[in-house]
Design a protein around this motif. Structure first.
Motif, PDB file in Angstrom:
ATOM      1  N   ASP A  11      12.219   5.489  14.048  1.00 19.88           N
ATOM      2  CA  ASP A  11      11.961   5.434  12.603  1.00 19.88           C
ATOM      3  C   ASP A  11      12.212   4.019  12.120  1.00 19.88           C
ATOM      4  O   ASP A  11      13.179   3.381  12.554  1.00 19.88           O
ATOM      5  N   ASP A  12      11.362   3.518  11.219  1.00 16.43           N
ATOM      6  CA  ASP A  12      11.548   2.140  10.767  1.00 16.43           C
ATOM      7  C   ASP A  12      12.639   2.000   9.717  1.00 16.43           C
ATOM      8  O   ASP A  12      13.061   0.898   9.393  1.00 16.43           O
ATOM      9  N   SER A  13      13.156   3.110   9.194  1.00 14.96           N
ATOM     10  CA  SER A  13      14.233   3.074   8.207  1.00 14.96           C
ATOM     11  C   SER A  13      15.590   3.166   8.900  1.00 14.96           C
ATOM     12  O   SER A  13      15.880   4.148   9.597  1.00 14.96           O
ATOM     13  N   VAL A  16      17.381   6.339   7.764  1.00 14.85           N
ATOM     14  CA  VAL A  16      16.909   7.571   8.417  1.00 14.85           C
ATOM     15  C   VAL A  16      17.401   7.637   9.860  1.00 14.85           C
ATOM     16  O   VAL A  16      17.851   8.691  10.323  1.00 14.85           O
ATOM     17  N   ARG A  17      17.329   6.510  10.575  1.00  8.10           N
ATOM     18  CA  ARG A  17      17.820   6.498  11.963  1.00  8.10           C
ATOM     19  C   ARG A  17      19.288   6.902  12.012  1.00  8.10           C
ATOM     20  O   ARG A  17      19.701   7.715  12.840  1.00  8.10           O
ATOM     21  N   ASN A  37      13.473   1.076  15.985  1.00 10.74           N
ATOM     22  CA  ASN A  37      12.898   0.843  14.666  1.00 10.74           C
ATOM     23  C   ASN A  37      11.385   0.676  14.676  1.00 10.74           C
ATOM     24  O   ASN A  37      10.770   0.584  13.625  1.00 10.74           O
ATOM     25  N   ASP A  57       8.717   8.937  13.341  1.00  7.85           N
ATOM     26  CA  ASP A  57       8.206   8.737  11.991  1.00  7.85           C
ATOM     27  C   ASP A  57       6.685   8.622  12.052  1.00  7.85           C
ATOM     28  O   ASP A  57       6.127   8.066  12.997  1.00  7.85           O
ATOM     29  N   MET A  60       4.760   3.668  10.618  1.00  9.43           N
ATOM     30  CA  MET A  60       5.671   2.580  10.977  1.00  9.43           C
ATOM     31  C   MET A  60       4.900   1.278  11.162  1.00  9.43           C
ATOM     32  O   MET A  60       3.685   1.295  11.342  1.00  9.43           O
TER      33      MET A  60
END
Length: 365
Positions: A11-13, A16-17, A37, A57, A60
């Motif tokens: 996930d790029d957040s 969230v990760r 990420n 995700d 991304m």
């Protein structure tokens, strides 16, 4: 203690990760073994760590989740749970991800991300557990690099004998959960334009059934739409239970009509297959054909037996072609199945049965 489910979070957040890793690591039966990420970092991590499940995700940078998923499922098929956004675009992309072989998805909120994900924690870990035992397959395709968790399509079946009164009297009812979007598509694409009406409950949250229905409508000879309260159920149409609502059938004179309401969850599901199938047993009886497809749990199994007792003829997907052999196994255990078939044989078996019923009807006339 049995081996833990090893999960990689992509996930790029950073938030969230962190949240997903914390939710996963709180479980006694799973652990987050890595976070990435973006897909390019994830690719090396997956190669090195060989996880049991990946959360991914949808959108991304550098390479979007869909492109990455397509490559992953072609080269290294791995159970994937997509983390989707509750938007129209997110829903459309999620449908594409399920086509490519993602096992399931979680819809993350657009606002209040931290509290929202924690509220979804039990759903997230349940879906990871299901994904860990799901069957995914490398696709043998030409052209586009795609993979799927379903079996290959059978050739279309002739519809020449499905005309007349039969289509008005008969109802086909389908129930599915995990892996069901592709399984439902596999059945519907073979149904002719004059098919009896089809009513469907697929476990899916609000906001995603609209995209699901639209995608199927573009692929099928029949018209596919979300069911709406009070509408007449017509031949040549398939009606999908709206996410977050219960869907049943009722009689209005000589017609069948849709009942769509905000009733409570049944078997923890809303929509619930049990609700639809119970109504089919009560109002359609011997004019019904039931189909139970891939899914976790037992939703609809008892009601499918009620359908059979009321005179329905029922098809259940076999274990080998299921992503998850939960709901079909329970339907068989309840004695609800007339035939247990591979997914790609269900439509042709149903159409053969319908043609036989049509021939009998014509002989009586």
């Amino acid at each position: 203690m049995s081996k833990k489910i090893r999960v990689v979070v992509v996930d790029d957040s950073a938030l969230v990760r962190s949240l997903l890793a914390e939710i996963i690591n709180r479980q006694r039966d799973m652990e987050c073994v890595g976070t990435a990420n973006d897909p390019l970092v994830a690719r090396e991590m997956i190669r090195e760590l060989d996880p049991d499940v990946i959360t991914l995700d949808v959108e991304m940078p550098r390479m979007d989740g869909i492109d990455f998923l397509g490559r992953l499922m072609r080269l290294r098929p791995t159970p994937v749970v997509m983390i989707s956004t509750l938007t129209e675009r997110g829903a459309e992309v999620t449908m594409r991800a399920l086509e490519l072989g993602a096992v399931d998805f979680v819809a993350k909120p657009r606002v209040g991300l931290a509290s929202g994900l924690n509220e979804l924690a039990s759903q997230i870990v349940d879906k990871i557990r299901v994904a860990a035992v799901a069957k995914v397959h490398r696709a043998h395709t030409t052209g586009k690099e795609t993979a799927t968790a379903t079996v290959s399509s059978a050739p279309p079946v002739s519809s020449s004998a499905l005309l007349g009164r039969l289509s008005t009297e008969k109802i086909i009812a389908i129930g599915a959960s995990t892996g069901g979007t592709e399984a439902i598509k596999e059945v519907l694409v073979h149904m002719p334009a004059d098919s009896p009406a089809i009513v469907i409950t697929q476990h899916m949250p609000p906001g995603f059934t609209t995209s699901f229905a639209a995608r199927l409508n573009g692929l099928c000879q029949i018209t596919v739409k979300e069911a709406t309260q009070g509408e007449r159920i017509l031949p040549g149409h398939a009606y999908i239970a709206p996410g977050g609502k219960q869907f049943a059938l009722a009689r209005s004179g000589a017609n069948y009509v849709a009942v769509v309401d905000d009733g409570p969850p049944v078997n923890r599901h809303k929509p619930s297959v049990e609700v639809l199938f119970k109504s089919i047993a009560a109002v359609v009886g011997r004019n019904a054909y039931g189909i139970m497809l891939t899914g976790m749990g037992n939703d609809g199994a008892a009601a499918m037996r009620e359908m059979k007792d009321a005179g329905s003829y029922n098809y259940v997907q076999d274990e080998a072609s299921c992503i998850v052999f939960g709901m079909p196994r329970e339907a068989i255990a309840h004695g609800a199945a007339d035939e247990v078939l591979p997914l790609h044989q269900i439509a042709s078996a149903l159409l053969t049965k319908l043609r036989g019923a049509t021939d009998r009807l014509h002989h009586r006339i």
